[in-house]
Write a protein that holds these residues in place. Structure first.
Motif, PDB file in Angstrom:
ATOM      1  N   ALA A  48       2.784   6.301  -4.483  1.00 12.64           N
ATOM      2  CA  ALA A  48       1.981   5.836  -3.889  1.00 12.64           C
ATOM      3  C   ALA A  48       1.122   5.093  -4.612  1.00 12.64           C
ATOM      4  O   ALA A  48       0.469   3.978  -3.957  1.00 12.64           O
ATOM      5  CB  ALA A  48       1.224   7.246  -2.978  1.00 12.64           C
ATOM      6  N   ALA A  49       1.032   5.124  -5.842  1.00 13.62           N
ATOM      7  CA  ALA A  49       0.668   4.580  -6.539  1.00 13.62           C
ATOM      8  C   ALA A  49       1.342   3.367  -7.795  1.00 13.62           C
ATOM      9  O   ALA A  49       0.588   3.200  -8.525  1.00 13.62           O
ATOM     10  CB  ALA A  49      -0.222   5.698  -7.984  1.00 13.62           C
ATOM     11  N   HIS A  50       2.551   3.443  -7.091  1.00 13.90           N
ATOM     12  CA  HIS A  50       3.522   2.251  -7.757  1.00 13.90           C
ATOM     13  C   HIS A  50       3.434   2.113  -9.612  1.00 13.90           C
ATOM     14  O   HIS A  50       3.552   1.228 -10.501  1.00 13.90           O
ATOM     15  CB  HIS A  50       2.913   0.713  -7.381  1.00 13.90           C
ATOM     16  CG  HIS A  50       2.748   1.158  -6.334  1.00 13.90           C
ATOM     17  ND1 HIS A  50       3.930   0.125  -4.699  1.00 13.90           N
ATOM     18  CD2 HIS A  50       1.951   0.932  -5.225  1.00 13.90           C
ATOM     19  CE1 HIS A  50       3.499   0.604  -3.707  1.00 13.90           C
ATOM     20  NE2 HIS A  50       2.267   0.260  -4.278  1.00 13.90           N
ATOM     21  N   THR A 111      -5.726  10.154  -1.063  1.00 12.45           N
ATOM     22  CA  THR A 111      -6.707   9.231  -2.061  1.00 12.45           C
ATOM     23  C   THR A 111      -5.485   8.040  -1.838  1.00 12.45           C
ATOM     24  O   THR A 111      -6.654   6.703  -1.722  1.00 12.45           O
ATOM     25  CB  THR A 111      -7.729   9.126  -2.898  1.00 12.45           C
ATOM     26  OG1 THR A 111      -8.255  11.158  -2.311  1.00 12.45           O
ATOM     27  CG2 THR A 111      -8.746   8.488  -3.087  1.00 12.45           C
ATOM     28  N   TYR A 112      -4.590   8.313  -2.327  1.00 12.82           N
ATOM     29  CA  TYR A 112      -3.678   6.905  -2.695  1.00 12.82           C
ATOM     30  C   TYR A 112      -3.380   6.512  -1.568  1.00 12.82           C
ATOM     31  O   TYR A 112      -3.361   5.159  -2.181  1.00 12.82           O
ATOM     32  CB  TYR A 112      -2.844   7.965  -3.882  1.00 12.82           C
ATOM     33  CG  TYR A 112      -2.806   7.690  -5.503  1.00 12.82           C
ATOM     34  CD1 TYR A 112      -2.940   6.264  -5.458  1.00 12.82           C
ATOM     35  CD2 TYR A 112      -2.645   8.638  -6.181  1.00 12.82           C
ATOM     36  CE1 TYR A 112      -3.178   6.255  -7.654  1.00 12.82           C
ATOM     37  CE2 TYR A 112      -3.785   8.794  -7.363  1.00 12.82           C
ATOM     38  CZ  TYR A 112      -3.964   7.234  -7.638  1.00 12.82           C
ATOM     39  OH  TYR A 112      -4.235   8.166  -9.451  1.00 12.82           O
ATOM     40  N   LYS A 113      -2.636   7.358  -0.518  1.00 14.28           N
ATOM     41  CA  LYS A 113      -2.050   6.525   0.466  1.00 14.28           C
ATOM     42  C   LYS A 113      -3.558   5.887   1.806  1.00 14.28           C
ATOM     43  O   LYS A 113      -2.544   4.851   2.097  1.00 14.28           O
ATOM     44  CB  LYS A 113      -1.631   8.009   1.804  1.00 14.28           C
ATOM     45  CG  LYS A 113      -0.853   7.990   0.700  1.00 14.28           C
ATOM     46  CD  LYS A 113       0.183   9.104   1.603  1.00 14.28           C
ATOM     47  CE  LYS A 113       1.242   9.202   0.961  1.00 14.28           C
ATOM     48  NZ  LYS A 113       2.434  10.197   2.353  1.00 14.28           N
ATOM     49  N   THR A 116      -6.406   1.290  -1.024  1.00 11.62           N
ATOM     50  CA  THR A 116      -6.325   0.571  -1.810  1.00 11.62           C
ATOM     51  C   THR A 116      -6.423   0.158  -3.008  1.00 11.62           C
ATOM     52  O   THR A 116      -5.713  -0.108  -4.302  1.00 11.62           O
ATOM     53  CB  THR A 116      -5.800  -0.909  -0.975  1.00 11.62           C
ATOM     54  OG1 THR A 116      -6.802  -0.973  -0.597  1.00 11.62           O
ATOM     55  CG2 THR A 116      -4.562  -0.719  -0.181  1.00 11.62           C
ATOM     56  N   ALA A 117      -7.963   0.416  -3.184  1.00  8.28           N
ATOM     57  CA  ALA A 117      -8.593   0.470  -4.357  1.00  8.28           C
ATOM     58  C   ALA A 117      -8.790   1.474  -5.453  1.00  8.28           C
ATOM     59  O   ALA A 117      -8.648   0.956  -6.977  1.00  8.28           O
ATOM     60  CB  ALA A 117     -10.004  -0.223  -3.779  1.00  8.28           C
ATOM     61  N   ASN A 122      -5.708   3.164 -11.161  1.00  7.69           N
ATOM     62  CA  ASN A 122      -5.265   4.884 -10.777  1.00  7.69           C
ATOM     63  C   ASN A 122      -5.477   5.372 -12.104  1.00  7.69           C
ATOM     64  O   ASN A 122      -5.587   5.190 -12.740  1.00  7.69           O
ATOM     65  CB  ASN A 122      -3.455   4.733 -10.410  1.00  7.69           C
ATOM     66  CG  ASN A 122      -2.567   4.138 -11.326  1.00  7.69           C
ATOM     67  OD1 ASN A 122      -2.585   5.045 -11.594  1.00  7.69           O
ATOM     68  ND2 ASN A 122      -2.148   3.354 -10.936  1.00  7.69           N
ATOM     69  N   VAL A 123      -5.358   7.230 -11.753  1.00 11.82           N
ATOM     70  CA  VAL A 123      -5.767   7.771 -13.221  1.00 11.82           C
ATOM     71  C   VAL A 123      -4.514   7.886 -13.954  1.00 11.82           C
ATOM     72  O   VAL A 123      -4.718   8.057 -15.634  1.00 11.82           O
ATOM     73  CB  VAL A 123      -6.030   9.670 -12.620  1.00 11.82           C
ATOM     74  CG1 VAL A 123      -4.325  10.231 -11.690  1.00 11.82           C
ATOM     75  CG2 VAL A 123      -6.346   9.899 -13.451  1.00 11.82           C
ATOM     76  N   MET A 124      -3.167   7.591 -13.589  1.00 11.30           N
ATOM     77  CA  MET A 124      -1.835   7.559 -14.684  1.00 11.30           C
ATOM     78  C   MET A 124      -2.829   6.107 -16.144  1.00 11.30           C
ATOM     79  O   MET A 124      -2.342   6.429 -16.473  1.00 11.30           O
ATOM     80  CB  MET A 124      -0.834   8.018 -13.965  1.00 11.30           C
ATOM     81  CG  MET A 124      -0.435   8.301 -13.507  1.00 11.30           C
ATOM     82  SD  MET A 124       0.423   8.666 -12.119  1.00 11.30           S
ATOM     83  CE  MET A 124       0.179   8.058 -10.128  1.00 11.30           C
ATOM     84  N   ILE A 125      -3.122   5.423 -15.346  1.00 10.00           N
ATOM     85  CA  ILE A 125      -3.401   4.414 -16.011  1.00 10.00           C
ATOM     86  C   ILE A 125      -4.120   4.252 -16.957  1.00 10.00           C
ATOM     87  O   ILE A 125      -4.438   4.292 -18.122  1.00 10.00           O
ATOM     88  CB  ILE A 125      -3.495   2.942 -15.199  1.00 10.00           C
ATOM     89  CG1 ILE A 125      -1.775   2.600 -14.639  1.00 10.00           C
ATOM     90  CG2 ILE A 125      -3.477   1.644 -16.250  1.00 10.00           C
ATOM     91  CD1 ILE A 125      -2.109   0.896 -13.818  1.00 10.00           C
ATOM     92  N   THR A 126      -5.415   4.902 -16.146  1.00  8.89           N
ATOM     93  CA  THR A 126      -6.552   5.060 -17.489  1.00  8.89           C
ATOM     94  C   THR A 126      -6.530   6.478 -17.987  1.00  8.89           C
ATOM     95  O   THR A 126      -7.747   6.823 -19.275  1.00  8.89           O
ATOM     96  CB  THR A 126      -7.435   5.257 -16.250  1.00  8.89           C
ATOM     97  OG1 THR A 126      -7.502   6.746 -15.407  1.00  8.89           O
ATOM     98  CG2 THR A 126      -8.207   3.869 -16.277  1.00  8.89           C
TER      99      THR A 126
END
Length: 147
Positions: A48-50, A111-113, A116-117, A122-126
């Motif tokens: 979902a978060a790509h 929330t991810y689904k 879109t913002a 997303n939490v994985m990038i931060t």
């Protein structure tokens, strides 16, 4: 005579404590991992978060930087690029979510689904630890560790 007793006592204490230090240095700790059910939810969150695309794009950027810097030929660049496999990095993502319970993961997935913002930030990038692991993974791919 007094020095001999002190030296004997010191030698005895060292013999008692050194094995304790050695064992504590070599004891391995298991890396926390989520349950099988939570892994399924985490995979859905990644989709979902790509995030899988983000990992691959990050690795490709790192490969292209290394190719320019080290003047690789196209064949080597393609060969290294083809060695990118998200499955080799997946355990780091699982480890990041190991401390979440099923309800928290389901809430995050919803929330991810829906938002879109939220996907863009997303939490994985931060997450700093995951970002550091991603840099290590990308550098290992560049070095040809996963050929």
């Amino acid at each position: 005579m007094k020095n001999l007793k002190k030296q004997t006592l010191l030698a005895l204490l060292l013999c008692l404590f050194i094995p304790g230090f050695c064992i504590s240095q070599t004891a391995t700790q298991t890396v926390p991992m989520p349950t099988q059910q939570n892994k399924i939810i985490i995979d859905k969150i990644v989709e979902a978060a790509h995030y899988k695309n983000y990992v691959i794009d990050f690795c490709l950027e790192t490969i292209n930087e290394a190719a320019l810097k080290e003047k690789w030929n196209d064949q080597k660049t393609v060969e290294i690029s083809e060695s990118i496999n998200y499955k080799n990095f997946r355990d780091a993502v699982y480890n990041m979510f190991a401390f979440y319970n099923e309800i928290e993961l389901e809430t995050l997935l919803k929330t991810y689904k829906q938002d879109t913002a939220y996907r863009a930030a997303n939490v994985m990038i931060t997450n700093d630890a995951l970002g550091y692991n991603l840099e290590i993974f990308a550098n290992d791919v560049v070095r040809g560790k996963y050929k």
